[in-house]
Design a protein around this motif. Structure first.
Motif, PDB file in Angstrom:
ATOM      1  N   TRP A 109      51.084 -94.639  27.352  1.00 37.13           N
ATOM      2  CA  TRP A 109      51.006 -94.716  28.828  1.00 37.13           C
ATOM      3  C   TRP A 109      49.861 -95.664  29.167  1.00 37.13           C
ATOM      4  CZ3 TRP A 109      46.921 -93.857  32.076  1.00 37.13           C
ATOM      5  CH2 TRP A 109      47.188 -93.912  33.444  1.00 37.13           C
ATOM      6  N   ARG A 110      50.042 -96.392  30.263  1.00 38.73           N
ATOM      7  CA  ARG A 110      49.000 -97.302  30.741  1.00 38.73           C
ATOM      8  C   ARG A 110      49.067 -97.399  32.260  1.00 38.73           C
ATOM      9  NH1 ARG A 110      50.255-102.895  28.012  1.00 38.73           N
ATOM     10  NH2 ARG A 110      50.580-101.504  26.214  1.00 38.73           N
ATOM     11  N   SER A 111      47.943 -97.715  32.862  1.00 38.25           N
ATOM     12  CA  SER A 111      47.911 -97.914  34.310  1.00 38.25           C
ATOM     13  C   SER A 111      48.586 -99.229  34.641  1.00 38.25           C
ATOM     14  CB  SER A 111      46.468 -97.899  34.821  1.00 38.25           C
ATOM     15  OG  SER A 111      45.726 -98.949  34.215  1.00 38.25           O
ATOM     16  N   VAL A 112      48.916 -99.420  35.921  1.00 38.54           N
ATOM     17  CA  VAL A 112      49.717-100.585  36.325  1.00 38.54           C
ATOM     18  C   VAL A 112      48.960-101.903  36.107  1.00 38.54           C
ATOM     19  CG1 VAL A 112      51.087 -99.273  37.985  1.00 38.54           C
ATOM     20  CG2 VAL A 112      48.932-100.316  38.714  1.00 38.54           C
ATOM     21  N   ASN A 113      47.646-101.866  36.091  1.00 37.46           N
ATOM     22  CA  ASN A 113      46.870-103.107  35.954  1.00 37.46           C
ATOM     23  C   ASN A 113      46.265-103.271  34.557  1.00 37.46           C
ATOM     24  OD1 ASN A 113      45.102-100.984  36.206  1.00 37.46           O
ATOM     25  ND2 ASN A 113      43.548-102.146  37.347  1.00 37.46           N
ATOM     26  N   TYR A 114      46.719-102.451  33.597  1.00 38.95           N
ATOM     27  CA  TYR A 114      46.149-102.516  32.262  1.00 38.95           C
ATOM     28  C   TYR A 114      46.598-103.791  31.554  1.00 38.95           C
ATOM     29  CZ  TYR A 114      44.679-101.058  27.611  1.00 38.95           C
ATOM     30  OH  TYR A 114      44.071-100.998  26.391  1.00 38.95           O
ATOM     31  N   VAL A 115      45.640-104.489  30.953  1.00 36.73           N
ATOM     32  CA  VAL A 115      45.946-105.704  30.199  1.00 36.73           C
ATOM     33  C   VAL A 115      45.850-105.386  28.718  1.00 36.73           C
ATOM     34  CG1 VAL A 115      45.090-107.232  32.015  1.00 36.73           C
ATOM     35  CG2 VAL A 115      43.534-106.428  30.242  1.00 36.73           C
ATOM     36  N   ASP A 116      46.604-106.137  27.913  1.00 37.49           N
ATOM     37  CA  ASP A 116      46.609-105.902  26.479  1.00 37.49           C
ATOM     38  C   ASP A 116      45.246-106.243  25.879  1.00 37.49           C
ATOM     39  OD1 ASP A 116      49.221-105.026  26.381  1.00 37.49           O
ATOM     40  OD2 ASP A 116      50.019-107.070  26.213  1.00 37.49           O
ATOM     41  N   LEU A 117      44.693-105.277  25.203  1.00 33.19           N
ATOM     42  CA  LEU A 117      43.406-105.438  24.534  1.00 33.19           C
ATOM     43  C   LEU A 117      43.572-105.055  23.069  1.00 33.19           C
ATOM     44  CD1 LEU A 117      41.063-103.791  27.185  1.00 33.19           C
ATOM     45  CD2 LEU A 117      41.253-106.222  26.683  1.00 33.19           C
ATOM     46  N   PRO A 118      42.620-105.467  22.223  1.00 36.49           N
ATOM     47  CA  PRO A 118      42.701-105.033  20.824  1.00 36.49           C
ATOM     48  C   PRO A 118      42.698-103.512  20.737  1.00 36.49           C
ATOM     49  CG  PRO A 118      41.072-106.786  21.086  1.00 36.49           C
ATOM     50  CD  PRO A 118      41.501-106.393  22.457  1.00 36.49           C
ATOM     51  N   THR A 119      43.381-102.991  19.731  1.00 31.72           N
ATOM     52  CA  THR A 119      43.464-101.545  19.562  1.00 31.72           C
ATOM     53  C   THR A 119      42.067-100.954  19.443  1.00 31.72           C
ATOM     54  OG1 THR A 119      45.574-101.786  18.413  1.00 31.72           O
ATOM     55  CG2 THR A 119      44.409 -99.688  18.142  1.00 31.72           C
ATOM     56  N   PRO A 120      41.740 -99.980  20.279  1.00 32.59           N
ATOM     57  CA  PRO A 120      40.379 -99.445  20.272  1.00 32.59           C
ATOM     58  C   PRO A 120      40.124 -98.610  19.020  1.00 32.59           C
ATOM     59  CG  PRO A 120      41.762 -98.128  21.699  1.00 32.59           C
ATOM     60  CD  PRO A 120      42.612 -99.279  21.253  1.00 32.59           C
ATOM     61  N   GLN A 121      38.838 -98.424  18.751  1.00 33.09           N
ATOM     62  CA  GLN A 121      38.452 -97.543  17.656  1.00 33.09           C
ATOM     63  C   GLN A 121      38.675 -96.103  18.103  1.00 33.09           C
ATOM     64  OE1 GLN A 121      34.412 -97.968  16.479  1.00 33.09           O
ATOM     65  NE2 GLN A 121      34.533 -96.453  14.832  1.00 33.09           N
ATOM     66  N   MET A 122      39.480 -95.377  17.315  1.00 32.43           N
ATOM     67  CA  MET A 122      39.856 -94.023  17.709  1.00 32.43           C
ATOM     68  C   MET A 122      38.733 -93.048  17.372  1.00 32.43           C
ATOM     69  SD  MET A 122      42.792 -94.508  18.983  1.00 32.43           S
ATOM     70  CE  MET A 122      44.191 -95.641  18.948  1.00 32.43           C
ATOM     71  N   PRO A 123      38.147 -92.388  18.386  1.00 29.33           N
ATOM     72  CA  PRO A 123      37.115 -91.394  18.082  1.00 29.33           C
ATOM     73  C   PRO A 123      37.747 -90.139  17.504  1.00 29.33           C
ATOM     74  CG  PRO A 123      37.548 -91.448  20.434  1.00 29.33           C
ATOM     75  CD  PRO A 123      38.364 -92.546  19.836  1.00 29.33           C
ATOM     76  N   ALA A 124      36.960 -89.354  16.838  1.00 23.60           N
ATOM     77  CA  ALA A 124      37.461 -88.103  16.273  1.00 23.60           C
ATOM     78  C   ALA A 124      37.827 -87.142  17.401  1.00 23.60           C
ATOM     79  CB  ALA A 124      36.397 -87.491  15.364  1.00 23.60           C
ATOM     80  N   VAL A 125      38.586 -86.155  17.038  1.00 24.27           N
ATOM     81  CA  VAL A 125      39.037 -85.179  18.038  1.00 24.27           C
ATOM     82  C   VAL A 125      37.822 -84.487  18.649  1.00 24.27           C
ATOM     83  CG1 VAL A 125      40.354 -83.047  18.409  1.00 24.27           C
ATOM     84  CG2 VAL A 125      41.241 -84.832  16.872  1.00 24.27           C
TER      85      VAL A 125
END
Length: 456
Positions: A109-125
């Motif tokens: 899911w993304r907001s209507v104005n979201y631009v493609d960015l590099p995949t973020p670093q996933m934080p731990a749960v």
């Protein structure tokens, strides 16, 4: 002869001589260092506080997105755009963006104005990750979570919110301008207060200087005003020094007067004996020469000892009237030579010296110049910086080649040698008493030139 003062090191010439200037300079350096350090500390603290506020704001938006999470028809976790609490995430022109990533880094899911960015670093749960993104100059807040669906299949997701940093930078820039403006205003204000404090604190010194000037001008005899405890020993010492110097000068002159009076009668008696015609001519001649020599030596040594020299807090002497009296007398003495004198002296010029010493010094120089010149004598007196310069020039034959050596050999050689050296010996002793310098040379009039440099 005394050597001319040398040029000191560069730091000595650049060092401020005024106590007020030194204190102001020191206060300015301390205030500047204080305000610069304080300004940078406040700016850094405000930047940290603004970043913390930015982090808290983005955390709040993440929490609002977490409240809008729900499963989609395919079982994936998603956010219904209609239920997004922040209206900015529904606007294409907004500076706030958000997205929901699955464990593979794919935006589900993304907001209507979201631009493609590099995949973020996933934080731990359960962990937060706040960072600044150089591109596109924004702050990002990520939160790791685990979703367990009805099939008891846990899946990892990451909620990311990105907000443009332009508002943060504008806020920081506005604060920086306001901060340094007020720092400058406060610094100048404190410096002005420091100037007033110094004016008040140094006022006793200015009052003391004014009193010393009045003593130099002969308007008062000692220091009379009341001063703070720190200056009272100084003023008492100055008064004692002034009084002791006056008493010493008086004792010297009284003692010399008594000596001259005591020698006058015995010399007169001996002189009378030389006039006895019953005495053999050769003995009378020899005795007469010795008596005359004794009278010359006694007179010279008395004049030399009577020279006051440099006196502390002496009243400055007006030079031109003194020189005019000397010239008027010498014009009559050398009337047969038709002596002419040129005076290049400012009528307002004063020298810090005893009038008797200046009468002796300038009188000897003018007398020598008129005696051994060819009728023209020029006297110039002026200041060069802190040095008084006295120059006497004539149009006579000039000095012999050994004139400088003659002075260096001492008074006795000068007294025995006929000619200009006799008067110059007395002048040289006076110059040394004043810690000055005597130079002999050739003048542009074609004859001799004597230059005297005196401090002050």
């Amino acid at each position: 002869m005394l050597a001319a003062p040398g040029v000191g090191p560069l730091y000595t010439r650049l060092r401020p001589q005024s106590l007020r200037t030194r204190l102001l300079l020191a206060a300015s350096v301390v205030l500047t260092a204080f305000f610069v350090i304080t300004g940078f500390a406040l700016e850094s603290a405000f930047g940290d506080s603004a970043q913390q506020a930015q982090r808290d704001k983005l955390e709040g938006i993440v929490y609002s997105l977490l409240s809008a999470l729900g499963p989609s028809a395919s079982g994936e976790l998603t956010i219904a755009t209609a239920t997004v609490p922040d209206a900015r995430l529904k606007s294409a022109a907004s500076s706030l963006q958000a997205a929901l990533f699955n464990e593979d880094g794919v935006a589900v899911w993304r907001s209507v104005n979201y631009v493609d960015l590099p995949t973020p670093q996933m934080p731990a749960v359960g962990e937060w990750n706040f960072q600044y993104l150089d591109e596109p100059d924004a702050f990002a807040m990520s939160f790791g979570l685990r979703w367990i669906d009805l099939a008891d299949d846990p899946r990892r997701y990451t909620v990311m919110v990105i907000e443009d940093a332009s508002s943060y930078r504008a806020q920081l820039q506005a604060y920086r301008r306001a901060l340094w403006t007020w720092m400058l205003v406060c610094g100048l204000g404190l410096l002005g207060v420091q100037v007033l404090v110094l004016q008040w604190g140094l006022s006793p010194l200015r009052k003391l200087i004014a009193e010393l000037r009045r003593i130099e001008l002969g308007e008062q005899q000692d220091i009379r005003a009341d001063y703070p405890d720190e200056l009272r020993p100084l003023t008492q010492g100055l008064n004692a020094m002034i009084q002791n110097e006056r008493n010493q000068q008086t004792r010297y002159r009284n003692a010399l007067g008594d000596l001259a009076h005591s020698l006058k009668t015995p010399l007169a008696v001996v002189q009378g004996i030389t006039e006895d015609h019953d005495m053999p001519p050769q003995l009378r001649s020899t005795l007469g020469e010795q008596v005359q020599s004794m009278q010359q030596i006694t007179g010279y040594q008395l004049r030399k000892a009577a020279a006051a020299g440099r006196r502390t807090l002496a009243e400055p002497v007006l030079i031109r009237p003194l020189c005019e009296k000397l010239v008027n007398a010498l014009v009559k003495v050398y009337a047969d030579k038709n002596a002419r004198f040129e005076l290049l002296i400012d009528p307002r010029l004063r020298l810090r010296a005893e009038s008797g010493d200046m009468f002796e010094l300038i009188g000897n120089l003018l007398d020598n110049a008129a005696k051994y010149g060819n009728g023209l004598v020029r006297l110039s007196v002026h200041h060069e910086g802190r040095t008084a310069l006295i120059e006497v020039a004539d149009n006579g034959p000039g000095f012999p080649d050994d004139a400088e050596e003659l002075l260096e050999r001492g008074v006795r050689a000068d007294m025995k040698k006929p000619g200009q050296g006799i008067g110059l010996a007395a002048v040289y002793d006076l110059v040394r008493a004043y810690e000055g310098q005597l130079l002999l040379g050739a003048s542009d009039l074609g004859g001799a030139r004597v230059t005297v440099r005196l401090p002050g």
